[in-house]
Design a protein around this motif. Structure first.
Motif, mmCIF file in Angstrom:
data_model
loop_
_atom_site.group_PDB
_atom_site.id
_atom_site.type_symbol
_atom_site.label_atom_id
_atom_site.label_comp_id
_atom_site.label_asym_id
_atom_site.label_seq_id
_atom_site.Cartn_x
_atom_site.Cartn_y
_atom_site.Cartn_z
ATOM 1 N N TYR A 36 0.830 -1.183 0.000
ATOM 2 C CA TYR A 36 0.000 0.000 0.000
ATOM 3 C C TYR A 36 0.889 1.267 0.000
ATOM 4 N N HIS A 37 1.789 1.372 0.986
ATOM 5 C CA HIS A 37 2.684 2.523 1.106
ATOM 6 C C HIS A 37 4.058 2.121 0.577
ATOM 7 N N ALA A 38 4.393 2.664 -0.584
ATOM 8 C CA ALA A 38 5.638 2.278 -1.260
ATOM 9 C C ALA A 38 6.725 3.330 -1.050
ATOM 10 N N SER A 39 7.926 2.849 -0.753
ATOM 11 C CA SER A 39 9.124 3.695 -0.709
ATOM 12 C C SER A 39 10.140 3.098 -1.677
ATOM 13 N N VAL A 40 10.773 3.952 -2.477
ATOM 14 C CA VAL A 40 11.633 3.483 -3.570
ATOM 15 C C VAL A 40 13.008 4.131 -3.462
ATOM 16 N N TRP A 41 14.040 3.282 -3.650
ATOM 17 C CA TRP A 41 15.417 3.753 -3.690
ATOM 18 C C TRP A 41 16.070 3.333 -5.007
ATOM 19 N N ILE A 42 16.943 4.172 -5.512
ATOM 20 C CA ILE A 42 17.800 3.838 -6.647
ATOM 21 C C ILE A 42 19.244 3.944 -6.175
ATOM 22 N N ASN A 43 19.949 2.825 -6.237
ATOM 23 C CA ASN A 43 21.346 2.788 -5.785
ATOM 24 C C ASN A 43 21.487 3.312 -4.360
ATOM 25 N N GLY A 44 20.531 2.950 -3.517
ATOM 26 C CA GLY A 44 20.577 3.335 -2.105
ATOM 27 C C GLY A 44 20.127 4.746 -1.825
ATOM 28 N N GLN A 45 19.754 5.498 -2.840
ATOM 29 C CA GLN A 45 19.288 6.871 -2.658
ATOM 30 C C GLN A 45 17.771 6.936 -2.842
ATOM 31 N N LYS A 46 17.096 7.661 -1.959
ATOM 32 C CA LYS A 46 15.633 7.723 -1.974
ATOM 33 C C LYS A 46 15.139 8.406 -3.247
ATOM 34 N N ALA A 47 14.251 7.716 -3.971
ATOM 35 C CA ALA A 47 13.644 8.288 -5.174
ATOM 36 C C ALA A 47 12.285 8.897 -4.872
ATOM 37 N N GLY A 48 11.569 8.352 -3.876
ATOM 38 C CA GLY A 48 10.270 8.900 -3.522
ATOM 39 C C GLY A 48 9.384 7.889 -2.831
ATOM 40 N N GLU A 49 8.176 8.339 -2.483
ATOM 41 C CA GLU A 49 7.180 7.507 -1.809
ATOM 42 C C GLU A 49 5.822 7.688 -2.465
ATOM 43 N N HIS A 50 4.933 6.723 -2.223
ATOM 44 C CA HIS A 50 3.561 6.822 -2.706
ATOM 45 C C HIS A 50 2.658 6.023 -1.788
ATOM 46 N N LYS A 51 1.474 6.604 -1.467
ATOM 47 C CA LYS A 51 0.457 5.899 -0.692
ATOM 48 C C LYS A 51 -0.762 5.642 -1.568
ATOM 49 N N GLY B 20 -3.014 1.753 -2.769
ATOM 50 C CA GLY B 20 -2.706 0.447 -3.332
ATOM 51 C C GLY B 20 -3.248 0.182 -4.713
ATOM 52 N N TYR B 21 -3.924 1.170 -5.349
ATOM 53 C CA TYR B 21 -4.628 0.875 -6.592
ATOM 54 C C TYR B 21 -4.200 1.716 -7.792
ATOM 55 N N THR B 22 -3.373 2.707 -7.592
ATOM 56 C CA THR B 22 -3.103 3.664 -8.666
ATOM 57 C C THR B 22 -1.613 3.763 -8.982
ATOM 58 N N PRO B 23 -1.276 4.175 -10.210
ATOM 59 C CA PRO B 23 0.124 4.228 -10.628
ATOM 60 C C PRO B 23 0.860 5.445 -10.087
ATOM 61 N N PHE B 24 2.179 5.320 -10.030
ATOM 62 C CA PHE B 24 3.031 6.446 -9.660
ATOM 63 C C PHE B 24 4.371 6.274 -10.366
ATOM 64 N N SER B 25 5.097 7.366 -10.475
ATOM 65 C CA SER B 25 6.377 7.310 -11.188
ATOM 66 C C SER B 25 7.350 8.326 -10.604
ATOM 67 N N PHE B 26 8.632 8.101 -10.862
ATOM 68 C CA PHE B 26 9.685 8.999 -10.429
ATOM 69 C C PHE B 26 10.665 9.209 -11.576
ATOM 70 N N ASP B 27 11.137 10.439 -11.703
ATOM 71 C CA ASP B 27 12.232 10.722 -12.619
ATOM 72 C C ASP B 27 13.524 10.330 -11.904
ATOM 73 N N ILE B 28 14.157 9.246 -12.367
ATOM 74 C CA ILE B 28 15.328 8.711 -11.658
ATOM 75 C C ILE B 28 16.637 9.028 -12.380
ATOM 76 N N THR B 29 16.590 9.907 -13.380
ATOM 77 C CA THR B 29 17.769 10.180 -14.202
ATOM 78 C C THR B 29 18.976 10.563 -13.359
ATOM 79 N N ALA B 30 18.785 11.462 -12.404
ATOM 80 C CA ALA B 30 19.906 11.970 -11.610
ATOM 81 C C ALA B 30 20.474 10.929 -10.661
ATOM 82 N N LEU B 31 19.746 9.845 -10.423
ATOM 83 C CA LEU B 31 20.200 8.813 -9.483
ATOM 84 C C LEU B 31 20.912 7.659 -10.180
#
Length: 615
Positions: free
Chosen positions: A127-142, A144-155
C-alpha cells in the motif's frame, strides 16, 4: 544512450537474474510466464522497458528494515515473480498470512547516460511504497490501486543500477483502503485473500526534456469533435503540439497549436462521425506529436470514442439513446494471481464470458482494475463503472478525507479517458462503525458515517469529471447522488417482486434503510441482487439465502428475480452478483476457474428480454 540500447540492455539483464529458491514452495520461476503487455494502452510511447520478472524478495515481519537499511543490502534471501503478489501461487511465494512489510530488489544496466529523462513507473503497489535507486531515496507513494512514477535520471550511473522497493501494508488499519482483502487470517464470506506489495507492471520509460505528461479527452458526439486538455512538462520555448485523428487508417482530422503554457486546450474537428455504443465499439486512433522548432521531440499514440453520456430520471443515455444497463458484479480476482490476471488474454476473456451470458457491462467492484481491462472494455463495447476499494476506510470521521480523497482522485485521473467507463462510484455500502446485524435481519446502527465525507468526495468527483454520473455510495447510505441505487438480496421471487410493484404502478418508490436515505427523483438502479449460490459439489461455501436444491431451481429463481427488474418501468438497470465464484463465495455464474455452471444461452435469453424502459 540510444533507446534501442536501453531496451536491449534491460532485456538481457532480465535473463541474467538468478532463480535460487530457499523457501516456501518449489515453484521453478524460470518456467513461469510474466506479464509483458504494455501497461498504459491509452498513452503509448515506443521507448519503454518492462521490468516484470524475477526480483529479490524479503519479508519484514518486524518492520525493522528501514532501521536496518535494507535498501543498502546487495540481495535478499528469496525470489519473486513480479508483478504477482507474494500471496499468489504465480509469484513463486504463495504465503497467505499477514505481511505488514515486504522488500523487493533488482538490477539493470545502463551503458551510457543520454540527454533523455528516464522515468520509473509502478502501476500499482499495495500500500505505502518507498523506492530507492542505488541506495538513494527516489520517492514515496500511498495508495494500493493507482500508478506512480519517479524521474530517476539523476540517481543513475553507467553500469549496474539497483532498484529497491519497500511496501508497508496493514489491511486491518482503520484508514487504509483494502477493498475485499480479508481482515481476518482466513478468507471469509465476501472477503478474500489479501494482496501485498507489487501487483501490477513495473517499467521504465525514456522521455525528452520537454514531453507530453498527460491528456484529457472531452468527446462531443453531436458536434463531431474531440476537445483535448494537454499537460506539458519541461521547457516550453519553441514547442508546438499536433493532434491527428484517424479511423481504420483513414485521416479524420488534424490540428496544431502553439504551446504557450504548461496546459494546452484545443479542439479537433472530425470529418466523419462514428459513434461508440454498447456492443458497437467504434473507436478513432489518435497521434499526439510534440515538436520543438519544427522537429519531433515526443510522440504518443492513443485512441478515443465519440460517446456522450447524460443521466435523467429514466436512466443513462449514451449518445442520446436510453440504455438499460444489464450489468454483472466483477470482483477482479484470479485463482493463481489473486488481484493480478495471469495474462492479458484472461482480462479480455472475463469480458467475453460476461457478454456470452447477455450482460452489457459490469460494476468493477471494490478495486481499480488494470488499464488493460479497460482497454478491452473500450474495444469490445462493454460498459463499466469505476469504483474504489473503499472498504477499510472509516468514514465516521472527516479525517478519512485526507487518506481517501487523494487516492480516489488518482483513480479518476487515470481512467478519465476510458470510453467504456460510464460512471463513478467511490464508496460501496458505507456501513456504520460497530454496527450490528440482528438475528431477525434488521440493522442496528453504530457510529454513523460522516455525511460530509461522502458529499465532498461526490463534489470533487463532479468537478474533475462533469461528463459522467456519480453514485456517492452504492447501496447505502446515500447523501448526494446522481443515481439512486439499492442492494437487495431477497431470494423469494414473489417477495422480491412485491417490493418493486408499487413503483411499476406509479406508486411509492422502494427505498432500503428509509430512515437513513431518501429518493429524490433520480434514475433508479438495483446495483446488487441475486447472489444465488450454487456449486456442483455438496460442499461448504458462502452465498446469499438458501442454496437451491437443483440447477433447475437456480434458473427458475434467476429468471424470476431478473424479469421483475427488467419489466419495471421505473428501474433503469440491474447488476447481478456475480460473474464467477471467488474462493469460498460460490454465487458466481461461472466457477472461480471460469467454467460455466449453466448454459450461457439460457442466462443470455433471460437477460436479453426487452426492458420496460426500452419499450
Amino acid at each position: 544512450m540510444g533507446c534501442s540500447e536501453f531496451r536491449l540492455v534491460l532485456k538481457l539483464e532480465l535473463h541474467e537474474i538468478g532463480v535460487n529458491m530457499s523457501d516456501l514452495n518449489n515453484v521453478d520461476l524460470k518456467e513461469q510466464k510474466t506479464r509483458e503487455d504494455y501497461p498504459r494502452p491509452q498513452f503509448v510511447r515506443k521507448d519503454w522497458m518492462n521490468l516484470n520478472g524475477i526480483w529479490d524478495f524479503e519479508m519484514d515481519f518486524g518492520k525493522s528494515g528501514m532501521e536496518r537499511k535494507l535498501y543498502e543490502e546487495e540481495s535478499f534471501s528469496k525470489k519473486i515473480l513480479v508483478p504477482f503478489c507474494p500471496e499468489s501461487s504465480l509469484s513463486g511465494i504463495g504465503y497467505k498470512d499477514f505481511m505488514n512489510m515486504v522488500w523487493y530488489k533488482r538490477e539493470f544496466n545502463i551503458k551510457e547516460i543520454s540527454e533523455k529523462r528516464i522515468l520509473l513507473h509502478f502501476q500499482a503497489v499495495d500500500y505505502h511504497a518507498s523506492v530507492w535507486i542505488n541506495g538513494q531515496k527516489a520517492g514515496e507513494h500511498k495508495g494500493g490501486y493507482t500508478p506512480f512514477s519517479f524521474d530517476i535520471t539523476a540517481l543513475l550511473k553507467v553500469g549496474a543500477n539497483t532498484i529497491t522497493l519497500c511496501a508497508e501494508d496493514d489491511s486491518r488499519a482503520r484508514f487504509q483502503a483494502r477493498g475485499k482483502q480479508s481482515e481476518q487470517y482466513y478468507s471469509i464470506g465476501c472477503d478474500y485473500t489479501r494482496t501485498t506489495g507489487i501487483w501490477q507492471t513495473v517499467w521504465l520509460e525514456t522521455v525528452p526534456e520537454s514531453y507530453l505528461k498527460d491528456v484529457k479527452f472531452y468527446p462531443n458526439s453531436t458536434a463531431g469533435l474531440l476537445s483535448l486538455k494537454c499537460s506539458i512538462e519541461g521547457p516550453l520555448k519553441g514547442l508546438t503540439l499536433r493532434a491527428e485523428a484517424s479511423y481504420q487508417g483513414k485521416a479524420m482530422g488534424e490540428e496544431a497549436v502553439l504551446v504557450q503554457g504548461n496546459e494546452v486546450n484545443f479542439s479537433l474537428a472530425l470529418k466523419e462521425k462514428y459513434l461508440w455504443m454498447p456492443g458497437k465499439p467504434e473507436l478513432y486512433d489518435l497521434k499526439l506529436t510534440l515538436l520543438k522548432d519544427g522537429a519531433v521531440t515526443d510522440e504518443v499514440d492513443s485512441y478515443f470514442g465519440l460517446r456522450d453520456i447524460s443521466c435523467e430520471k429514466e436512466g443513462v443515455r449514451i449518445n442520446g439513446e436510453l440504455i438499460y444497463q444489464r450489468l454483472v458484479l466483477d470482483q477482479g480476482y484470479y485463482p493463481d494471481g489473486i488481484y493480478t490476471a495471469p495474462s492479458e488474454e484472461a482480462l479480455k476473456e472475463d469480458i467475453l464470458l460476461s457478454m456470452d451470458m447477455g450482460f452489457n457491462g459490469a460494476r468493477l467492484h471494490q478495486k481499480v482494475f488494470e488499464p488493460r481491462y479497460l482497454y478491452w472494455a473500450d474495444h469490445l463495447g462493454y460498459l463499466v463503472w469505476g469504483e474504489y476499494g473503499s472498504w477499510g476506510i472509516d468514514i465516521t470521521e472527516s479525517s478519512a478525507l485526507s487518506v481517501f480523497l487523494p487516492e480516489w482522485m488518482e483513480a479518476v485521473n487515470r481512467d478519465f479517458n476510458s470510453t467504456a467507463l460510464v460512471g463513478w462510484c467511490p464508496f460501496n455500502e458505507t456501513w456504520d462503525r460497530n454496527c450490528i446485524w440482528l438475528p431477525d435481519g434488521t440493522y442496528k446502527s453504530g457510529v454513523k458515517q460522516d455525511d460530509s465525507v461522502l458529499k465532498l468526495v461526490y463534489e470533487v468527483t463532479k468537478a474533475m469529471d462533469g461528463m459522467r454520473p456519480v453514485i456517492d455510495t452504492s447501496g447505502n447510505f446515500h447523501v448526494v447522488t446522481d443515481i439512486f441505487d439499492i442492494h437487495d438480496y431477497e431470494q423469494d421471487g414473489t417477495k422480491f417482486a412485491d417490493k418493486f410493484e408499487p413503483m411499476n404502478k406509479g406508486g411509492e418508490t422502494y427505498v432500503t434503510f428509509s430512515e437513513r436515505q431518501s429518493y429524490k427523483d433520480q434514475a433508479y438502479f438495483v446495483s446488487e441482487y441475486g447472489g444465488i449460490w450454487w456449486s456442483e459439489e455438496d460442499r461448504q461455501g458462502w452465498g446469499y439465502g438458501q442454496r437451491p436444491a437443483s440447477r433447475e431451481e437456480f434458473l427458475e429463481r434467476y429468471r424470476s428475480l431478473t424479469t421483475t427488474l427488467l419489466k419495471n418501468k421505473r428501474i433503469s438497470g440491474f447488476c447481478y452478483t456475480q460473474l464467477y465464484d471467488v474462493e469460498q463465495e460460490m454465487n458466481g455464474l461461472y466457477t472461480y476457474e471460469r467454467q460455466a455452471k449453466f448454459n450461457p444461452e439460457v442466462i443470455k435469453e433471460i437477460n436479453s428480454q426487452r426492458a420496460a424502459i426500452e419499450e
